[in-house]
Design an enzyme around this catalytic site. Structure first.
Site, short mmCIF file in Angstrom:
data_model
loop_
_atom_site.label_atom_id
_atom_site.label_comp_id
_atom_site.label_asym_id
_atom_site.label_seq_id
_atom_site.Cartn_x
_atom_site.Cartn_y
_atom_site.Cartn_z
N GLY A 243 0.83 -1.20 0.00
CA GLY A 243 0.00 0.00 0.00
C GLY A 243 0.86 1.24 0.00
O GLY A 243 1.95 1.26 -0.60
N SER A 244 0.39 2.26 0.71
CA SER A 244 1.08 3.55 0.66
C SER A 244 2.29 3.58 1.58
O SER A 244 2.41 2.80 2.53
CB SER A 244 0.11 4.66 1.08
N ARG A 245 3.16 4.53 1.31
CA ARG A 245 4.33 4.74 2.17
C ARG A 245 3.89 5.15 3.57
O ARG A 245 4.45 4.70 4.57
CB ARG A 245 5.19 5.82 1.53
N GLY A 247 1.04 4.40 5.09
CA GLY A 247 0.47 3.24 5.78
C GLY A 247 1.55 2.27 6.21
O GLY A 247 1.57 1.80 7.36
N GLY A 248 2.47 1.98 5.30
CA GLY A 248 3.54 1.03 5.61
C GLY A 248 4.44 1.51 6.74
O GLY A 248 4.77 0.75 7.66
N GLU A 267 5.44 -3.41 1.21
CA GLU A 267 5.81 -2.98 -0.14
C GLU A 267 5.08 -1.68 -0.37
O GLU A 267 3.86 -1.63 -0.32
CB GLU A 267 5.37 -4.07 -1.12
N CYS A 304 2.58 -1.30 -8.80
CA CYS A 304 3.77 -0.87 -8.05
C CYS A 304 4.99 -0.79 -8.96
O CYS A 304 5.96 -0.13 -8.63
CB CYS A 304 4.02 -1.81 -6.89
N GLU A 394 5.96 9.19 -5.65
CA GLU A 394 5.20 8.35 -6.57
C GLU A 394 3.93 9.08 -7.01
O GLU A 394 3.22 9.66 -6.18
CB GLU A 394 4.83 7.07 -5.80
P1 NAP Z 1 -3.12 2.58 2.13
O1 NAP Z 1 -3.76 3.86 2.40
O2 NAP Z 1 -1.71 2.43 2.58
O3 NAP Z 1 -4.03 1.43 2.78
C1 NAP Z 1 -3.68 0.06 2.72
C2 NAP Z 1 -4.20 -0.63 3.96
O4 NAP Z 1 -3.43 -0.16 5.06
C3 NAP Z 1 -5.65 -0.31 4.29
O5 NAP Z 1 -6.23 -1.43 4.87
C4 NAP Z 1 -5.53 0.80 5.29
O6 NAP Z 1 -6.62 0.84 6.19
C5 NAP Z 1 -4.28 0.40 6.02
N1 NAP Z 1 -3.65 1.56 6.63
C6 NAP Z 1 -3.37 2.75 6.04
N2 NAP Z 1 -2.79 3.57 6.95
C7 NAP Z 1 -2.72 2.88 8.10
C8 NAP Z 1 -2.24 3.17 9.41
N3 NAP Z 1 -1.73 4.36 9.70
N4 NAP Z 1 -2.32 2.21 10.33
C9 NAP Z 1 -2.85 1.00 10.04
N5 NAP Z 1 -3.32 0.68 8.85
C10 NAP Z 1 -3.26 1.59 7.88
O7 NAP Z 1 -3.13 2.22 0.60
P2 NAP Z 1 -4.34 2.21 -0.45
O8 NAP Z 1 -5.61 2.55 0.22
O9 NAP Z 1 -4.28 0.92 -1.10
O10 NAP Z 1 -3.95 3.30 -1.49
C11 NAP Z 1 -3.60 4.63 -1.13
C12 NAP Z 1 -2.33 5.05 -1.86
O11 NAP Z 1 -1.29 4.11 -1.61
C13 NAP Z 1 -2.44 5.06 -3.37
O12 NAP Z 1 -3.00 6.22 -3.86
C14 NAP Z 1 -1.01 4.89 -3.78
O13 NAP Z 1 -0.36 6.12 -3.75
C15 NAP Z 1 -0.43 4.01 -2.73
N6 NAP Z 1 -0.34 2.59 -3.14
C16 NAP Z 1 0.84 2.15 -3.60
C17 NAP Z 1 0.95 0.83 -4.00
C18 NAP Z 1 2.23 0.30 -4.51
O14 NAP Z 1 2.29 -0.86 -4.83
N7 NAP Z 1 3.27 1.09 -4.59
C19 NAP Z 1 -0.14 -0.04 -3.94
C20 NAP Z 1 -1.34 0.44 -3.44
C21 NAP Z 1 -1.41 1.75 -3.05
P3 NAP Z 1 -7.73 1.98 6.13
O15 NAP Z 1 -8.68 1.48 5.10
O16 NAP Z 1 -8.30 2.01 7.50
O17 NAP Z 1 -7.06 3.26 5.73
#
Ligand code: NAP
Length: 520
Positions: A243-245, A247-248, A267, A304, A394
């Site tokens: 997911g996002s930087r 979140g990770g 990742e 990604c 990104e």
């Molecule tokens: P995300 O916001 O990182 O969310 C992924 C998962 O992680 C969701 O279940 C989210 O839960 C959880 N999460 C996020 N922040 C968290 C935190 N602080 N503590 C605990 N869990 C957390 O990613 P996304 O929703 O898939 O996409 C958002 C952005 O991430 C995209 O616009 C893109 O920029 C990036 N992304 C990058 C890749 C890659 O492969 N490089 C892939 C996917 C996304 P919640 O639903 O509660 O937020």
């Protein structure tokens, strides 16, 4: 649809009731709310899933690889049995087209079968045997035997951009189950229905094959609430995330702040630099631009491995740029995975467009509709690129940044790049001989080097590395794709001076499993 969607978590072999709605599936673009409502797992339900996982671990981790392989194959068969449901619901929830959903389902079941084959064969445990040397001088040597063992229950966060291959029964889950670790999945709000369909198949396979209850659970309620609680919980021993930087890194911080810190395999963010040298342009600039455009716009750029950064020496590639411009201008906007990703793409591209020294090379002449992302490309000098933190980030979608400078400037810029999943180089052997530092510099920044190709399309195989230095991943020593992914959920253990009868079969003298071992 044959699967009846209930909208509740899977707590081992029970379904939760929940008390609070955490969301619905939402159709991208139209924002149509899909039934049913999804209920967040309560703290008690989260606790129950985790204690079941802890209880399942001793029995599940001790099962022979061949038995776990039967379970993985049964999951694959079960998912194939509900592919029509996946396609129907997946199109509504993610806007991904039918062929992509069928293809990703195929990849998911292949991954499960790949890990099944790996653990059936068994040599992956890296068994090492140093036999005792009682007569060794000056000191005798005791018998030492080592192999990789499962870590314990693993938390897996579903990825929005891979609703199948990196979600409920995707690569993280398959590799953890293969290693012998129970899995607790945190569902993604972007595709709750697909998650439920796949979870049903996993639970049915677990029950049909007599797996201990708790080997698998799926929790709804979001990462920030339920996911954080899961990662903090002492039962969990590792985390898989895509997911996002933000979140990770938040999950890394949570895992590190525990009394017992645990590994997080996240990742996150990669712009996958592509370096184009003059010798590659001689082969045909227009064809190169077409291939690049195909990679850039595949899956609306929501991969990604999307090529978000191109280094192109000055005074070269004018035909390449002109062709790319015309392809982008004629390119159609397409529906993105969800409203959040669409907004993040719009915000990122407008930050790039207004960064110092950046010019817009091209954008689609068709205006993007609600929920859509349109192809675009920006252009900047190496000097301005290196000065800007924004430009190293990104743009998750079909947009790229072309960086121009002398070959010397480009070579000097590579070590300043952040960690990447991939780096591609377009050149010839002869031309690279004159730039011997270029490939090693790219190797230091990335997990996969590509020669005369583009980074999208990740082969699932034994030698694939889908990893790279931070922020591509949180741990560049690992891969989340391919058979090496299993190592993330293991740790090595040594048995010293143990009688044969008390050793795991993998380490016994007679080698009853017939696996490859390192012996001396
Ligand atoms: P995300 O916001 O990182 O969310 C992924 C998962 O992680 C969701 O279940 C989210 O839960 C959880 N999460 C996020 N922040 C968290 C935190 N602080 N503590 C605990 N869990 C957390 O990613 P996304 O929703 O898939 O996409 C958002 C952005 O991430 C995209 O616009 C893109 O920029 C990036 N992304 C990058 C890749 C890659 O492969 N490089 C892939 C996917 C996304 P919640 O639903 O509660 O937020």
């Amino acid at each position: 649809m044959t699967t009846q969607l209930l909208g509740t978590s899977f707590i081992g072999y029970s379904r939760s009731s929940g008390t609070e709605i955490c969301g619905h599936g939402i159709q991208p673009g139209t924002c149509t709310v899909l039934e049913p409502a999804y209920m967040a797992a309560t703290p008690d339900e989260v606790e129950k899933a985790l204690s079941l996982a802890a209880a399942a671990f001793p029995a599940y981790s001790q099962l022979p690889g061949k038995t776990r392989a039967v379970f993985l194959r049964a999951i694959a068969d079960g998912i194939e049995g509900v592919v029509e449901d996946i396609v129907e619901r997946g199109q509504l929830e993610t806007a991904l087209p039918e062929p992509r959903l069928r293809g990703e389902t195929g990849r998911t079941v292949c991954q499960l079968r790949m890990f099944a084959k790996q653990i059936e064969e068994g040599s992956w445990v890296d068994a090492r045997i140093d036999r005792a040397q009682p007569d060794r001088k000056p000191l005798p040597k005791a018998d030492h035997r080592a192999m990789l063992c499962p870590l314990g229950p693993v938390a897996v966060f579903c990825a929005s951009n891979f609703p199948l291959a990196y979600s409920v029964a995707g690569g993280d889950t398959a590799s953890a189950l293969a290693a012998g670790c129970p899995v607790v999945v945190v569902a993604h709000s972007s595709h709750p229905g697909v998650a439920e369909i796949v979870a049903n198949a996993v639970i049915a396979a677990a029950q049909a094959n007599g797996m201990p209850e708790g080997v698998f659970s799926v929790l709804y309620g979001g990462g920030r609430k339920v996911g954080q609680a899961v990662v903090k919980h002492p039962v969990i021993q590792a985390v898989g995330f895509t997911g996002s930087r933000a979140g990770g890194t938040a999950l890394m911080a949570t895992a590190n702040a525990r009394p017992q810190p645990i590994p997080v395999y996240a990742e996150m963010s990669s712009v996958n630099p592509v370096v184009i040298l003059p010798s590659a342009l001689v082969r045909g600039e227009e064809a190169l631009a077409e291939a690049f455009f195909g990679s850039l716009t595949l899956g609306v750029g929501q991969f990604c491995t999307n090529p978000g950064l191109v280094f192109l020496p000055v005074n070269t590639g004018e035909v390449f740029l002109a062709k790319l411009k015309s392809l982008i201008e004629a390119g159609s906007p397409s529906m993105m995975l969800n409203a959040g990703i669409c907004k993040a793409f719009a915000d990122a591209t407008s930050s790039f467009a207004t960064a110092a020294g950046v010019a817009t090379l091209a954008r689609s002449t068709t205006e993007a509709g609600s929920g859509q992302g349109a192809p675009m490309a920006f252009i900047v000098s190496v000097a301005d690129f290196l000065k800007s933190e924004v430009l190293q980030g990104e743009m998750f979608g079909p947009a790229t940044l072309i960086v121009r400078g002398s070959l010397e400037e480009i070579e000097a810029a590579i070590p300043h790049l952040e960690g990447q999943l991939t780096a591609s180089i377009h050149s010839t052997v002869e031309e690279l001989a004159a730039h011997p530092g270029l490939v090693p510099a790219l190797q230091n920044r990335s997990g996969r080097l590509i020669f005369n190709g583009f980074p999208t399309g990740v082969e699932v195989c034994d030698s694939i590395v889908h990893g790279g230095p931070f922020p591509a991943t949180s741990d560049g020593r690992s891969t989340s794709v391919g058979t090496m992914a299993i190592f993330r959920f293991t740790r090595p253990v040594t048995w010293q001076s143990f009688p044969d009868a008390l050793l795991p079969a993998e380490l016994q003298d007679a080698n009853p499993l017939g696996i490859k071992r390192m012996e001396s």
